[in-house]
Scaffold this motif. Structure first.
Motif, PDB file in Angstrom:
ATOM      1  N   ARG A  76       0.826  -1.218   0.000  1.00 49.40           N
ATOM      2  CA  ARG A  76       0.000   0.000   0.000  1.00 49.40           C
ATOM      3  C   ARG A  76       0.857   1.263   0.000  1.00 49.40           C
ATOM      4  O   ARG A  76       0.515   2.253  -0.640  1.00 49.40           O
ATOM      5  CB  ARG A  76      -0.959  -0.011   1.190  1.00 49.40           C
ATOM      6  N   GLU A  77       1.951   1.221   0.738  1.00 49.54           N
ATOM      7  CA  GLU A  77       2.830   2.395   0.722  1.00 49.54           C
ATOM      8  C   GLU A  77       3.405   2.598  -0.676  1.00 49.54           C
ATOM      9  O   GLU A  77       3.422   3.713  -1.199  1.00 49.54           O
ATOM     10  CB  GLU A  77       3.974   2.254   1.725  1.00 49.54           C
ATOM     11  N   ALA A  78       3.859   1.527  -1.304  1.00 48.44           N
ATOM     12  CA  ALA A  78       4.474   1.614  -2.633  1.00 48.44           C
ATOM     13  C   ALA A  78       3.501   2.140  -3.682  1.00 48.44           C
ATOM     14  O   ALA A  78       3.903   2.807  -4.633  1.00 48.44           O
ATOM     15  CB  ALA A  78       5.029   0.255  -3.051  1.00 48.44           C
ATOM     16  N   THR A  79       2.199   1.868  -3.500  1.00 48.02           N
ATOM     17  CA  THR A  79       1.199   2.329  -4.467  1.00 48.02           C
ATOM     18  C   THR A  79       0.501   3.617  -4.027  1.00 48.02           C
ATOM     19  O   THR A  79      -0.405   4.094  -4.706  1.00 48.02           O
ATOM     20  CB  THR A  79       0.129   1.238  -4.720  1.00 48.02           C
ATOM     21  N   GLY A  80       0.907   4.162  -2.873  1.00 45.52           N
ATOM     22  CA  GLY A  80       0.323   5.418  -2.404  1.00 45.52           C
ATOM     23  C   GLY A  80      -1.053   5.277  -1.813  1.00 45.52           C
ATOM     24  O   GLY A  80      -1.821   6.232  -1.773  1.00 45.52           O
ATOM     25  N   GLN A  81      -1.385   4.088  -1.320  1.00 41.24           N
ATOM     26  CA  GLN A  81      -2.727   3.852  -0.785  1.00 41.24           C
ATOM     27  C   GLN A  81      -2.717   3.584   0.715  1.00 41.24           C
ATOM     28  O   GLN A  81      -3.578   2.905   1.236  1.00 41.24           O
ATOM     29  CB  GLN A  81      -3.360   2.664  -1.513  1.00 41.24           C
ATOM     30  N   THR A 107      -2.440   5.052   4.829  1.00 43.41           N
ATOM     31  CA  THR A 107      -2.802   6.229   5.603  1.00 43.41           C
ATOM     32  C   THR A 107      -1.590   6.799   6.329  1.00 43.41           C
ATOM     33  O   THR A 107      -0.621   6.083   6.604  1.00 43.41           O
ATOM     34  CB  THR A 107      -3.890   5.905   6.650  1.00 43.41           C
ATOM     35  N   ILE A 108      -1.678   8.055   6.636  1.00 42.00           N
ATOM     36  CA  ILE A 108      -0.617   8.714   7.397  1.00 42.00           C
ATOM     37  C   ILE A 108      -0.501   8.075   8.777  1.00 42.00           C
ATOM     38  O   ILE A 108       0.612   7.839   9.272  1.00 42.00           O
ATOM     39  CB  ILE A 108      -0.884  10.229   7.487  1.00 42.00           C
ATOM     40  N   LYS A 114      -1.080   5.020   9.666  1.00 44.25           N
ATOM     41  CA  LYS A 114      -0.410   3.721   9.556  1.00 44.25           C
ATOM     42  C   LYS A 114       1.097   3.919   9.423  1.00 44.25           C
ATOM     43  O   LYS A 114       1.895   3.194  10.036  1.00 44.25           O
ATOM     44  CB  LYS A 114      -0.968   2.918   8.382  1.00 44.25           C
ATOM     45  N   LEU A 115       1.512   4.906   8.631  1.00 41.15           N
ATOM     46  CA  LEU A 115       2.935   5.195   8.488  1.00 41.15           C
ATOM     47  C   LEU A 115       3.541   5.658   9.821  1.00 41.15           C
ATOM     48  O   LEU A 115       4.677   5.300  10.151  1.00 41.15           O
ATOM     49  CB  LEU A 115       3.184   6.234   7.399  1.00 41.15           C
ATOM     50  N   LYS A 116       2.780   6.439  10.594  1.00 44.65           N
ATOM     51  CA  LYS A 116       3.253   6.853  11.922  1.00 44.65           C
ATOM     52  C   LYS A 116       3.442   5.638  12.816  1.00 44.65           C
ATOM     53  O   LYS A 116       4.443   5.543  13.544  1.00 44.65           O
ATOM     54  CB  LYS A 116       2.256   7.820  12.568  1.00 44.65           C
ATOM     55  N   ASP A 117       2.483   4.712  12.779  1.00 44.03           N
ATOM     56  CA  ASP A 117       2.580   3.485  13.593  1.00 44.03           C
ATOM     57  C   ASP A 117       3.827   2.686  13.233  1.00 44.03           C
ATOM     58  O   ASP A 117       4.560   2.227  14.108  1.00 44.03           O
ATOM     59  CB  ASP A 117       1.337   2.607  13.412  1.00 44.03           C
ATOM     60  N   VAL A 118       4.051   2.506  11.928  1.00 47.43           N
ATOM     61  CA  VAL A 118       5.226   1.756  11.471  1.00 47.43           C
ATOM     62  C   VAL A 118       6.505   2.484  11.894  1.00 47.43           C
ATOM     63  O   VAL A 118       7.459   1.857  12.362  1.00 47.43           O
ATOM     64  CB  VAL A 118       5.192   1.522   9.945  1.00 47.43           C
ATOM     65  N   GLY A 119       6.515   3.798  11.752  1.00 49.28           N
ATOM     66  CA  GLY A 119       7.667   4.584  12.170  1.00 49.28           C
ATOM     67  C   GLY A 119       7.994   4.370  13.642  1.00 49.28           C
ATOM     68  O   GLY A 119       9.155   4.161  14.010  1.00 49.28           O
ATOM     69  N   TYR A 174       6.065  14.321   7.299  1.00 49.98           N
ATOM     70  CA  TYR A 174       5.539  14.600   5.966  1.00 49.98           C
ATOM     71  C   TYR A 174       5.351  16.099   5.826  1.00 49.98           C
ATOM     72  O   TYR A 174       5.339  16.830   6.810  1.00 49.98           O
ATOM     73  CB  TYR A 174       4.230  13.848   5.699  1.00 49.98           C
ATOM     74  N   GLY A 175       5.234  16.549   4.611  1.00 49.72           N
ATOM     75  CA  GLY A 175       5.037  17.969   4.386  1.00 49.72           C
ATOM     76  C   GLY A 175       4.882  18.264   2.909  1.00 49.72           C
ATOM     77  O   GLY A 175       4.875  17.366   2.069  1.00 49.72           O
ATOM     78  N   PHE A 176       4.757  19.529   2.610  1.00 45.82           N
ATOM     79  CA  PHE A 176       4.649  20.003   1.236  1.00 45.82           C
ATOM     80  C   PHE A 176       5.776  20.992   1.000  1.00 45.82           C
ATOM     81  O   PHE A 176       6.138  21.753   1.889  1.00 45.82           O
ATOM     82  CB  PHE A 176       3.313  20.708   0.988  1.00 45.82           C
ATOM     83  N   PHE A 177       6.299  20.988  -0.200  1.00 45.17           N
ATOM     84  CA  PHE A 177       7.330  21.959  -0.563  1.00 45.17           C
ATOM     85  C   PHE A 177       6.946  22.558  -1.906  1.00 45.17           C
ATOM     86  O   PHE A 177       6.666  21.825  -2.855  1.00 45.17           O
ATOM     87  CB  PHE A 177       8.713  21.288  -0.645  1.00 45.17           C
ATOM     88  N   PRO A 178       6.908  23.885  -1.991  1.00 46.49           N
ATOM     89  CA  PRO A 178       6.497  24.527  -3.248  1.00 46.49           C
ATOM     90  C   PRO A 178       7.418  24.155  -4.405  1.00 46.49           C
ATOM     91  O   PRO A 178       8.639  24.171  -4.254  1.00 46.49           O
ATOM     92  CB  PRO A 178       6.609  26.026  -2.935  1.00 46.49           C
ATOM     93  N   LYS A 179       6.832  23.832  -5.537  1.00 45.12           N
ATOM     94  CA  LYS A 179       7.616  23.475  -6.723  1.00 45.12           C
ATOM     95  C   LYS A 179       8.492  24.635  -7.177  1.00 45.12           C
ATOM     96  O   LYS A 179       9.548  24.419  -7.759  1.00 45.12           O
ATOM     97  CB  LYS A 179       6.684  23.050  -7.866  1.00 45.12           C
ATOM     98  N   ASP A 180       8.053  25.847  -6.896  1.00 45.28           N
ATOM     99  CA  ASP A 180       8.821  27.036  -7.274  1.00 45.28           C
ATOM    100  C   ASP A 180       9.657  27.569  -6.118  1.00 45.28           C
ATOM    101  O   ASP A 180       9.944  28.768  -6.065  1.00 45.28           O
ATOM    102  CB  ASP A 180       7.881  28.137  -7.786  1.00 45.28           C
ATOM    103  N   GLU A 181      10.004  26.697  -5.169  1.00 49.72           N
ATOM    104  CA  GLU A 181      10.888  27.026  -4.037  1.00 49.72           C
ATOM    105  C   GLU A 181      10.207  27.750  -2.885  1.00 49.72           C
ATOM    106  O   GLU A 181      10.487  27.489  -1.744  1.00 49.72           O
ATOM    107  CB  GLU A 181      12.115  27.825  -4.477  1.00 49.72           C
ATOM    108  N   THR A 182       9.329  28.735  -3.159  1.00 47.42           N
ATOM    109  CA  THR A 182       8.710  29.493  -2.071  1.00 47.42           C
ATOM    110  C   THR A 182       7.225  29.727  -2.348  1.00 47.42           C
ATOM    111  O   THR A 182       6.783  29.705  -3.498  1.00 47.42           O
ATOM    112  CB  THR A 182       9.376  30.883  -1.883  1.00 47.42           C
ATOM    113  N   ILE A 183       6.481  29.985  -1.269  1.00 45.45           N
ATOM    114  CA  ILE A 183       5.069  30.357  -1.401  1.00 45.45           C
ATOM    115  C   ILE A 183       4.988  31.716  -2.100  1.00 45.45           C
ATOM    116  O   ILE A 183       4.114  31.940  -2.932  1.00 45.45           O
ATOM    117  CB  ILE A 183       4.398  30.422  -0.008  1.00 45.45           C
TER     118      ILE A 183
END
Length: 153
Positions: free
Chosen positions: A64-69, A71-72, A74-79, A88-97
């Motif tokens: 499920r992780e490999a296919t993007g299916q 949950t966050i 579940k990943l926290k539990d495994v961690g 986890y987070g987001f980063f702007p494709k153009d470097e900044t907001i």
């Protein structure tokens, strides 16, 4: 109000700057869970024991992780089971907001100015390229200052 929005953008850009290097990391083809587990020479049974899950359930988590299916949570539990912190987070494709806002404002301003100029041309009142460029810049600056919700339409 305008200064508050600008300050919020600057603060968010400052926070997101910490993710810059992380944004360059490629996720392993089989996912992080499988990659970390196998690197540690840990069996699915061993990880399953830490999570009170079966070997088959661990295989499903990895798939499920490999296919993007997955949950966050579940990943926290495994961690936690791997004694690691899940981030986890987001980063702007153009470097900044700020650069994202600039790009959107310029596109919106260009659309408005060129549409208006087209109507004016039909009435034989069009303006020159230099004036169009200046008007687009001025309108983009105004759009950025006001940060209207229409910027994201």
């Amino acid at each position: 109000m305008r200064n508050k929005k600008k300050l919020l953008i600057e603060q968010l850009d400052h926070k997101l700057a910490n993710f810059k290097d992380a944004a360059m990391v490629l996720v392993p083809q089989k996912g992080w869970v499988n990659t970390i587990r196998t690197t540690l020479n840990m069996t699915r049974n061993q990880l399953g024991t830490k999570l009170n899950l079966t070997k088959g359930a661990i295989q499903k988590i990895e798939e499920r992780e490999a296919t993007g299916q997955i949950t966050i949570n579940k990943l926290k539990d495994v961690g936690n089971a791997l004694n690691m912190k899940f981030v986890y987070g987001f980063f702007p494709k153009d470097e900044t907001i700020e650069s994202l806002v600039n790009l959107k404002a310029e596109k919106l301003a260009q659309k408005i100015v060129l549409r208006t100029n087209q109507n004016m041309k039909l009435e034989d009142q069009g303006i020159g390229d230099e004036k169009i460029t200046k008007t687009i810049k001025e309108l983009a600056d105004e759009i950025k200052r006001e940060m209207k919700k229409s910027l994201w339409d």
